[in-house]
Each structure stands twice: as C-alpha cells, then as structure tokens.
Design a protein around this motif. Structure first.
Motif, PDB file in Angstrom:
ATOM      1  N   GLY A  75      52.786 -33.093 -16.293  1.00 48.97           N
ATOM      2  CA  GLY A  75      51.801 -33.866 -17.025  1.00 48.97           C
ATOM      3  C   GLY A  75      50.931 -32.940 -17.846  1.00 48.97           C
ATOM      4  N   ARG A  76      50.313 -33.459 -18.898  1.00 45.51           N
ATOM      5  CA  ARG A  76      49.355 -32.636 -19.634  1.00 45.51           C
ATOM      6  C   ARG A  76      48.398 -33.525 -20.425  1.00 45.51           C
ATOM      7  NH1 ARG A  76      54.121 -29.740 -23.104  1.00 45.51           N
ATOM      8  NH2 ARG A  76      54.797 -31.588 -24.214  1.00 45.51           N
ATOM      9  N   SER A  77      47.258 -32.940 -20.705  1.00 45.64           N
ATOM     10  CA  SER A  77      46.220 -33.672 -21.422  1.00 45.64           C
ATOM     11  C   SER A  77      45.394 -32.655 -22.205  1.00 45.64           C
ATOM     12  CB  SER A  77      45.332 -34.411 -20.431  1.00 45.64           C
ATOM     13  OG  SER A  77      44.574 -33.463 -19.700  1.00 45.64           O
TER      14      SER A  77
ATOM     15  N   LEU B  63      54.917 -34.004 -20.581  1.00 48.81           N
ATOM     16  CA  LEU B  63      54.388 -35.293 -20.995  1.00 48.81           C
ATOM     17  C   LEU B  63      54.011 -35.277 -22.480  1.00 48.81           C
ATOM     18  CD1 LEU B  63      53.792 -38.059 -19.740  1.00 48.81           C
ATOM     19  CD2 LEU B  63      51.417 -37.329 -19.515  1.00 48.81           C
ATOM     20  N   GLY B  64      54.448 -36.303 -23.180  1.00 48.38           N
ATOM     21  CA  GLY B  64      54.196 -36.368 -24.622  1.00 48.38           C
ATOM     22  C   GLY B  64      55.304 -35.733 -25.434  1.00 48.38           C
TER      23      GLY B  64
ATOM     24  N   GLY C 251      56.746 -43.534 -24.584  1.00 45.77           N
ATOM     25  CA  GLY C 251      55.382 -44.065 -24.518  1.00 45.77           C
ATOM     26  C   GLY C 251      55.258 -45.409 -25.226  1.00 45.77           C
TER      27      GLY C 251
ATOM     28  N   THR D 274      49.998 -38.745 -25.592  1.00 44.86           N
ATOM     29  CA  THR D 274      49.167 -38.634 -24.385  1.00 44.86           C
ATOM     30  C   THR D 274      47.757 -39.179 -24.598  1.00 44.86           C
ATOM     31  OG1 THR D 274      48.289 -36.408 -24.819  1.00 44.86           O
ATOM     32  CG2 THR D 274      50.425 -36.536 -23.712  1.00 44.86           C
TER      33      THR D 274
ATOM     34  N   THR E 248      56.246 -37.596 -13.264  1.00 44.17           N
ATOM     35  CA  THR E 248      56.578 -36.315 -13.888  1.00 44.17           C
ATOM     36  C   THR E 248      57.512 -35.529 -12.965  1.00 44.17           C
ATOM     37  OG1 THR E 248      54.557 -35.419 -12.956  1.00 44.17           O
ATOM     38  CG2 THR E 248      54.447 -36.160 -15.236  1.00 44.17           C
TER      39      THR E 248
ATOM     40  N   VAL F  96      53.549 -33.770 -28.680  1.00 41.07           N
ATOM     41  CA  VAL F  96      52.328 -32.992 -28.448  1.00 41.07           C
ATOM     42  C   VAL F  96      52.237 -31.824 -29.430  1.00 41.07           C
ATOM     43  CG1 VAL F  96      51.263 -31.364 -26.822  1.00 41.07           C
ATOM     44  CG2 VAL F  96      51.942 -33.640 -26.049  1.00 41.07           C
TER      45      VAL F  96
ATOM     46  N   ILE G  31      50.624 -43.682 -24.066  1.00 44.53           N
ATOM     47  CA  ILE G  31      50.790 -43.483 -22.615  1.00 44.53           C
ATOM     48  C   ILE G  31      49.587 -44.052 -21.847  1.00 44.53           C
ATOM     49  CG2 ILE G  31      51.102 -41.768 -20.773  1.00 44.53           C
ATOM     50  CD1 ILE G  31      52.758 -40.126 -22.881  1.00 44.53           C
TER      51      ILE G  31
END
Lengths: 569, 253
Positions: A41-43, A96-97, A20, A241, A258, A101, A245
């Motif tokens: 992916g994630r958020s 992701l991250g 990132g 994230t 991803t 994370v 990113i």
C-alpha cells in the motif's frame, strides 16, 4: 493446498487506475468488490523523501521488482528470447495505484481517426496504404460513443487544459491550463510562426485545487519538478490512491488486499470462476471465487494471465489465428534538441504535464497521400523538471567523459530545449506476446515473451517527425539543433517510453479481437480485461486518458452484465 | 589519489560565481557527506556551520570503505572517477566530491548485488538489443575490471596505474571504453560504462549517499536540488539563482 475464500461479486487483479475505477463504480452500485494488489500500500505519507533522483528515477524505488517477475525479449521469432534482467526501455509499476502513481499526468484523448483507423485509411487512401503485415483494425467503437467516458475520466482527474482543435469535446476542461512560462511562451510562439495550432498539455497536475464528482479533493500543483517516476507529496497530481481507491473504500463494499499476487485465473466451461493468488509475505495460496473477474494489471500481466490460465486462443503469427498476445505495440520517440549559447532556462523547475503540444502531425490531421507511413504523433515541448544525473546534454561530437564532457554538460544543462514527438505504433504480424518456454518468475509461472522490432513504418514516421522537430527547434531560436538519430532495431536497454499497448486487442468481432468495446472477453463473458492491453494499436499520445475512458465504459458494462448477463454487444 | 585532491579552495572562476560562500553563507540543509551516519542524530552539527565558523571540516566518519578490501583498488577507482569527471575551472572533480566513496557504498548494497534484478539462469550471450545478460553482479564486474586496469597498466606501461601520467591513464580508460580489454563473463565495454554511470551518480546524487560533497556537483550545474515549490518562480524570466538544498533539509524540520 490453496484456501478457498468466500465468493464476491467482483475481483480485480491489480489496483491502479483501472482496478480503482472498476472498484469505485461497482462498489457504489452495492456490489462486493475485492482488489488484489501484488505490491504494498502507499499514500502521500510515503513521499516524504520523494525528491531523490537516485532512489526513484535511477533505482526505480516505486517500480516492479524484476528479480521476482520480468519478461523475456527478442527482436524476431528466429532469435532466442532472453530475460529483461534490468528495467530500461519501459518502467513497469508495482504497488497500490500502480503506474498511476508515477505518471507525468499528460492526459490526451485518442483521435476520432484512431478508433476507425482501418476504415478511414482505406476510404481515403485505398487498401494499398495498409502495408503487408500491418494488422490495422477498427476498435468496434467510435470517438463519439466514447466521448462521455473521456469527459467523465477528465472530471474525476480534474484535468487542467485548453481546447485542442483536433480533439472535439462536449465540455470544457474541468480546470484552467497550467501556468505560462518562458519555455512554454517560446514554444507557443514558435508553433504559431510555423502555422501550427499549439495548446497547453492537458494536465493531471492541477492548476488549482479541485473537488471531483466523487467528492475527492486534488490540490494545486507547486511545480516542484518531481512527477515522472515519483509520487506527489502534495496530492496535486491526480492518482488512483487519492481518488477512485478511497471512493471505493468509503462505500463499505470494497476490500483491498495488498501483497496479493495473482498467478492464475480459474475457469470452467467458458466462465471464469475466480483467481488463485499468493500472499507474498506468508507464501500462502488462496482462491478468491467471484461472479466477475476483471484483469486490471498492466499490458504485460493482463496478457500473461490469460495465456498461463489457458483462456482464449493464443495468437499464432504463422497462421494468423488466435487473438491473445496479438497487436503488441509501442511508440517511437522522434525529436530534436536545441542548444542555446546566449540564454539560460529554469528547466529544473516544472511539472510532469507542463508544456505546449502540437497535433498538426498526429493521426490523419495531415495528408498522407505522398508519405510512406500512416498516422503520426503529438509534438511536445515540456518543462517537466530536468535532473542532473540523467540530464547531461552535449552537442554532437563531444566525448562522453573527461574535461570537455564535464565542461559542456554543465554549461548546457540549463541551456537546451527540445521538442519530442510520440510517434504512433501500428500492429505488425511478428510483433506479439506469448509465453517463454524456459524462464519462470518467482512463483514458477512462465515469463511473458515479447517479440518486437521497429518496422519500416516506424522508421519512416520517425524520420518525418524528427525533421519537423528540427524545424521547430530552429524556430525556437536554437543555435544548434541536433536531430534524433535514425531508428534502428528496437533495443530494450535505453529508456524510451512506458506506453506499451496491446496483447488483448479490442474489436468489433471475435475473429480479430480478444474483447469487445466493453472490455468484455468474447470467449468468457464474465471476464473483463481492462487497460491499454485492449488497444488495437497505439496512437501518438500518452495512453492514460484513453485507458480511463475505456475503464469507465468497462465498469458500466460489468454493472449491466451483473444484472442481465450475456454478451454486452 | 584521494589525498592529493582534497583541497577545498573556492578560488575557481565559475565555481565562485555559483557558490553561496561568496554571498556569505550557506542556507540550512547543506552538509558535507556524513549524512549516512548522521541523519538520525537530531541536532548533529552540520558541516556548513563549522566551515562558516572556522573553515575547519568536522571529521567525516562515513569516509571509510564498506566494499573494497584493498586500498589500492579504491585508489584506482578514485582516479578513474577523476578522469571521467576532473577538477577544473568549474569546480571540484569526482574525487573531491566523494564519488568513489559513493560507489564503494553502493557496491556493498542492493545495487552492487543486483538485488532487484532478474538473475536466474540459464545465462546466454544475447544480442546487444537484449541488454545485460551476464551472470556477474555489478560488484564482481567492477572488482574484476579494476584488477584488469592494474594488470593492463603493468603489462603495457610497466608501471602502476596510479603512477602514470594523466594522458597515459586516459589512454587506458579509452581502451576499456572501446572494449579492447578482455573482461571475463561480460561484454568488455560494460565495465567502463558502469564506472562512468556510477561516477555521474556519485557527483550528482543527493549528498545523503556520500557523494556530491557539500552539494558542489549541483552548484557547478546550477541545479538547486530539493526545493518544495517553484510556484512563485516558474513564470519568471529571471534565471533562478538560489543556494541548493538537499533532502537533509527535511530532517532538520
């Protein structure tokens, strides 16, 4: 047959903190960047059900699916390595991250001593202090040179902290330290009584809402107790994230892919030409050509990708030649747990970086002339939020099941406090990474093989720090203090720490290192290897602060390389 | 056995002290089991409401078996969990908390089938420091182990495990814990270690998984479960003494 895609300026392998950071900085410069992330992916939207100890802390929902890829392990070269079939000792990230994370957010800086450890040890104690087989080396950079990058990473994160007398800073922490609690008050008092210099853990769980230099907002921590092994549903624990990113994405120069698992770095005549990857959903293979290839996965895969791609010279412990796979280090957990009869603590509340640290037994902050080890470790009394499946504290001699176990584990769940030391780890000749000759991952690529055991250095340091820990716990008022058992052979089963380092060490010349101090590979100048895999040894701290600093320096190096070419040092 | 220990009396010393029932009600979000089938039914009545109203438990449709095919095997497992985590003055034991139902559900799912673990051969016996190296999946190991418990009881005590006195059952579990009973294809100690770990999960995991009935595992441990924030309490010297809440609280919103 792999499909060849259009060439880009930069491709990163993995999209966590380092991927990132590289993406954000290069894309801001107008370079075209592709980020390949093997997971999904994630958020923040994914953390609706995050307060679930079983799913996230015991079953590792956010972490690597080791049915697809793992490592193999043995304690010594004469053993047969066997696959790590279940995660245990350390928890590899995926998605992701990355592990950014599900970190706790404790954001220290390595000490000035760390970067010049070999020279300073010899200057002060003589050559004899460096024991046979201990491959101590300087990093080819000083703390003062790295300080601006530490400072910048801390500003991107908004770190909440207070001055640590052993860690010189050019600027104060971006946000004030986290709240004081009865637990941190008690730890601070105990430290002062022992003439130590306590300071609040530098924290990526922020004490107040903060906007970083990239214009990204990080919220204020709610002390909900679900940091470590979890994602933050408030966006109050800085992670890639919610910072670097999206910063990269907003430039319009960044493409994130991803479900893209890189299996090989392609190269010709000493230059990386791109990467080959598998779309893990469709099974299709692609080649992504790039001017600059950046390995930004974890320690294990940074090293593995160089080895399977036949880039650089693999380390050979018999001859001492080669630098890829060398200097794999870990950490030791020394400590002591105190049991309290009369007092009860809200230890199920907290945050991943809520705590008090002492650095008086870290690095060379104390005299080692009469000690049978080098370095030390940070001591931390943390209030990270204890959970009931994993926390069943019982005094020594208690059975591990049945009536007495139930009675005591319930009683002491909220009636125990401890201090833990993260003991530094020095590189040794027979602690290294190479490729497994037998076992393969889901894509037919050999597993990385880890050969690792604790050394006398580790055992002596562990014993010393655990004795200090017991003094500390008694000073906190514990009725009974139980010291960590003496260190035996390294065991890959019980969780210890996810502070793995090395494999592609940094140094001041190609004879002892894989990369220079811009994380640029000596043997392939357009290939950068970024992250804790470049640590020449592991210090007595959480590594992410130093990982972030080195990543910002690497990004600067990549931008310069793209204009000037050649070796950056 | 399961049926013998399902009394729901709230008369025990420590448990009473910790329980919200005394204070006159349970804050929303608590539920006894049932969640596996109920969590997507909006407006489904919670167990707590019915208990407050009439003390009658609503029928819990999740209390059936997804993995075990023989009742006796499940009952042996239930008794093992109860020996590991017995009912006492603190509150309910593993059976009442539903730990065996939790384990049954886990065994038929990803965990029981080692879905996210590396299970490719070749398989070799390793050093203990190298971790689990058996080709057996968890459900196979636990199934086999339970057969061994039954056989061991018959050949050493000439009686069914379920008919033995508690002291005798504890002797048997101790023999398994110490690896004195041969398990095919895995280190002998692994079977008991797995049951112990799974029992603690069944006692303390969020009730959405079928154990920790009514969050009573959490109550005994004075663990408040899923709370969104402690920002107003974290600096207080008072011990936090609130009713626990589970993840089901989020579904109610």
């Amino acid at each position: 047959m792999a499909e060849e895609l259009e060439k880009v300026d930069v491709v990163t392998v993995g999209v966590g903190w380092t991927g990132g950071i590289i993406a954000a900085e290069c894309a801001k410069e107008g370079m075209s960047v592709v980020g390949l992330e093997r997971g999904k992916g994630r958020s923040i939207d994914d953390y609706y059900m995050i307060h679930d100890e079983l799913r996230y802390a015991i079953r590792y929902d956010l972490m690597q699916d080791v049915s697809k890829e793992t490592i193999s392990f043995r304690n010594a070269p004469d053993q047969r390595a066997l696959p790590m079939r279940q995660m245990g000792s350390f928890l590899l990230g995926q998605g992701l991250g990355g592990a950014g994370v599900h970190w706790n957010g404790q954001t220290h800086r390595f000490l000035p001593y760390d970067f010049e450890i070999r020279s300073q040890t010899i200057d002060k104690y003589g050559e004899g202090k460096i024991k046979d087989g201990m491959m101590l080396q300087d990093w080819g950079i000083t703390y003062d040179e790295l300080e601006p990058y530490f400072d910048h990473f801390e500003k991107i994160c908004g770190i909440s902290g207070e001055e640590n007398p052993y860690s010189p800073r050019s600027n104060p922490y971006p946000t004030p330290p986290m709240k004081d609690t009865p637990v941190t008050d008690r730890a601070r008092q105990a430290a002062e009584n022992l003439n130590l210099k306590p300071f609040k853990t530098p924290s990526a769980n922020l004490s107040e809402q903060y906007e970083n230099p990239d214009g990204k907002t990080i919220n204020a921590c709610q002390y909900c107790a679900f940091c470590e092994r979890f994602g933050c549903e408030y966006g109050a624990k800085t992670d890639p994230t919610i910072t670097v990113i999206p910063t990269a994405q907003e430039t319009g120069n960044y493409e994130l892919r991803t479900h893209s698992n890189v299996v090989e770095v392609l190269h010709q005549d000493g230059r990386a030409t791109g990467v080959r990857y598998v779309d893990v959903l469709s099974g299709k293979e692609y080649i992504q050509p790039a001017e600059v290839v950046v390995l930004t996965s974890y320690v294990m895969n940074n090293t593995k990708l160089l080895l399977v791609s036949d880039i650089g010279t693999p380390y050979n412990p018999e001859t001492g030649r080669g630098n890829v796979g060398k200097n794999y280090c870990y950490q030791i957990n020394a400590g002591s747990t105190g049991f309290f009869e009369e007092e009860q603590f809200n230890t199920f509340m907290g945050a991943g970086s809520l705590g008090i640290c002492v650095d008086d037994y870290n690095g060379d902050n104390f005299d080692h002339a009469d000690l049978d080890f080098v370095h030390g470790g940070v001591g931390s009394v943390t209030q990270t939020g204890q959970r009931p499946i994993n926390t069943n504290p019982v005094p020594p001699g208690t059975p591990s099941w049945g009536r007495e176990f139930k009675e005591k584990s319930i009683h002491y769940f909220t009636r125990h406090l401890g201090i833990g030391f993260q003991g530094a780890s020095m590189p040794y000749r027979y602690n290294y990474l190479d490729l497994d000759p037998t076992y393969k991952d889901a894509y037919g690529v050999p597993l990385l093989r880890m050969t690792y055991n604790f050394t006398d250095q580790d055992k002596n340091l562990h014993k010393y720090l655990s004795q200090r820990a017991t003094e500390f716990v008694k000073e906190m008022g514990a009725d009974v203090a139980t010291e960590a058992e003496e260190l035996g052979d390294y065991n890959i089963v019980p969780y210890q720490t996810t502070h793995n380092t090395g494999g592609t060490p940094m140094g001041d010349n190609p004879d002892n290192s894989t990369v220079n101090n811009y994380s640029q590979m000596w043997e392939a100048e357009n290939l950068f290897v970024v992250g804790a895999s470049t640590f020449a040894h592991n210090s007595g701290y959480n590594p992410t602060g130093t990982v972030g600093a080195l990543a910002y320096r690497a990004a600067e190096g990549i931008i310069r390389y793209s204009k000037e070419g050649g070796s950056l040092v | 056995m399961a049926e013998e220990s399902t009394d729901n009396k709230m008369s025990r010393r420590q448990f009473l002290k910790n329980s919200g029932y005394v204070a006159g009600g349970v804050v929303g979000g608590g539920i006894i089991g049932g969640l596996v089938t109920n969590q997507f039914q909006s407006g489904a009545p919670t167990q707590d409401q019915s208990q407050q109203e009439g003390g009658q438990a609503t029928q819990d449709f999740s209390r059936a078996l997804t993995y075990f095919s023989r009742r006796e095997d499940f009952d042996v497992l239930s008794q093992m969990t109860e020996l590991i985590y017995p009912s006492d003055d603190n509150g309910p034991g593993a059976i009442e908390l539903g730990a065996a139902f939790y384990i049954d559900k886990q065994l038929s799912g990803a965990w029981g089938h080692n879905a996210r673990e590396y299970m490719q051969g070749p398989f070799h016996e390793g050093e203990p420091t190298q971790g689990y190296q058996s080709r057996l999946k968890r459900h196979e190991l636990i199934f086999q182990g339970i057969q061994k418990v039954k056989q061991y009881s018959q050949s050493n005590y000439d009686a069914s495990f379920l008919d033995l006195e508690e002291e005798q059952q504890i002797e048997i579990l101790t023999a398994f814990e110490n690896g004195e009973v041969e398990i095919d294809g895995a280190p002998n100690e692994q079977f008991f270690a797995l049951i112990r770990a799974a029992t603690l999960e069944g006692v303390y995991a969020d009730p959405l998984y079928g154990g920790n009935r009514n969050m009573d595992g959490w109550r005994m441990k004075e663990y408040p479960g899923n709370k969104m924030s402690y920002i107003n309490e974290i600096d207080s010297g008072e011990f936090y003494d609130e009713e626990p809440s589970s993840l089901n609280a989020h579904m109610d919103q």
